[in-house]
Design an enzyme around this catalytic site. Structure first.
Site, mmCIF file in Angstrom:
data_model
loop_
_atom_site.group_PDB
_atom_site.id
_atom_site.type_symbol
_atom_site.label_atom_id
_atom_site.label_comp_id
_atom_site.label_asym_id
_atom_site.label_seq_id
_atom_site.Cartn_x
_atom_site.Cartn_y
_atom_site.Cartn_z
ATOM 1 N N HIS A 262 1.635 4.444 -2.855
ATOM 2 C CA HIS A 262 1.793 5.896 -2.747
ATOM 3 C C HIS A 262 3.048 6.358 -3.489
ATOM 4 O O HIS A 262 3.048 7.440 -4.102
ATOM 5 C CB HIS A 262 1.881 6.319 -1.284
ATOM 6 C CG HIS A 262 0.569 6.290 -0.566
ATOM 7 N ND1 HIS A 262 -0.560 6.896 -1.070
ATOM 8 C CD2 HIS A 262 0.212 5.738 0.625
ATOM 9 C CE1 HIS A 262 -1.565 6.726 -0.215
ATOM 10 N NE2 HIS A 262 -1.129 6.024 0.808
ATOM 11 N N HIS B 55 0.837 -1.205 0.000
ATOM 12 C CA HIS B 55 0.000 0.000 0.000
ATOM 13 C C HIS B 55 0.873 1.257 0.000
ATOM 14 O O HIS B 55 0.622 2.195 -0.771
ATOM 15 C CB HIS B 55 -0.902 0.005 1.234
ATOM 16 C CG HIS B 55 -1.656 1.290 1.425
ATOM 17 N ND1 HIS B 55 -2.879 1.534 0.841
ATOM 18 C CD2 HIS B 55 -1.345 2.406 2.145
ATOM 19 C CE1 HIS B 55 -3.284 2.750 1.188
ATOM 20 N NE2 HIS B 55 -2.379 3.293 1.989
ATOM 21 N N GLU B 56 1.898 1.268 0.847
ATOM 22 C CA GLU B 56 2.794 2.426 0.877
ATOM 23 C C GLU B 56 3.573 2.540 -0.420
ATOM 24 O O GLU B 56 3.846 3.649 -0.898
ATOM 25 C CB GLU B 56 3.742 2.334 2.075
ATOM 26 C CG GLU B 56 3.047 2.314 3.430
ATOM 27 C CD GLU B 56 2.099 3.486 3.640
ATOM 28 O OE1 GLU B 56 2.343 4.569 3.069
ATOM 29 O OE2 GLU B 56 1.108 3.310 4.371
#
Length: 238
Positions: free
Chosen positions: A105, A101-102
């Site tokens: 980003h 998920h990071e």
């Protein structure tokens, strides 16, 4: 009457705060469950983040461990992806999902995802609005000075707007993460179910925070209007 003792506050804001409490409990439960399952690929969170970023064409981003639990975040200003120590070194589905998920980003940053660009530009204003608004708002109520309350509400609106913009950014990062984890073979479709539970639970915390902010903003607008009418009535009486 203001804030917690105000029936209007209880009606407008407390349901959102209750949802926020439930969402926080849910993310802890989902993360704990996801931590019990090892990824079949055997990769750690740090390795998963590196592979997802590589697949996404991201270069020049370092991955570092950071103290705490669920303190994972991507820092676009320094091009650093920081993972909580457990997620950095463990090969659980929870660690892999959060790390990916990071990495999502980081991919957003590298591809100049428009809403992430807007969110990053809003960070200083949102911080100012969050820190200064409550003090000004309380001062405006204590002094019965509507102008000060309107300034405070304007600043608080910036923090709420930031939360609204942040929602699609977070959902997009999770969608990218799950897609790339499967495409790269780091998780199976069966494992994606567990990863999805973790990331969806995390998303609910952002939804709850946004609803809380919006409901507080509505409450402040209503109450500031009442103060403003009271002040005008006092002026006419005088």
């Amino acid at each position: 009457m203001f804030f917690g003792a105000d029936p209007l506050y209880l009606l407008l804001v407390m349901p959102a705060l209750a949802l926020a409490g439930w969402a926080q409990t849910r993310i802890v439960t989902a993360y704990r469950e996801g931590s019990r399952y090892r990824a079949s690929s055997g990769v750690t969170g740090a390795q998963a983040a590196e592979m997802v970023m590589r697949e996404g064409g991201v270069q020049g981003v370092t991955i570092e461990p950071v103290a705490g639990q669920l303190t994972d975040h991507y820092d676009p200003s320094h091009k650093v992806l920081r993972l909580s120590s457990g997620n950095f070194q463990e090969d659980s589905l929870a660690a892999v999902g959060v790390a990916a998920h990071e990495a999502g980003h980081a991919i957003q940053d590298a591809t100049h995802y428009p809403l992430l660009v807007v969110r990053n530009l809003m960070v200083p204003l949102a911080g100012l609005g969050s820190n200064a608004s409550m003090m000004l708002l309380i001062g405006g109520v204590a002094l019965q000075w509507p102008a000060l309350m309107y300034i405070a509400i304007g600043l608080f609106s910036l923090a709420v707007l930031f939360q609204v913009v942040n929602l699609p950014v977070e959902f997009n990062a999770s969608r990218r993460a799950r897609t790339m984890l499967q495409q790269s073979g780091l998780i199976s479709p069966e494992e994606d179910v567990v990863v999805g539970k973790v990331l969806n639970a995390a998303a609910m915390t952002y939804v709850a925070a946004t609803l809380t902010g919006v409901s507080q903003l509505v409450y402040f607008l209503i109450r500031s209007g009442a103060v403003g009418r009271g002040s005008r009535d006092d002026d006419r009486t005088a």
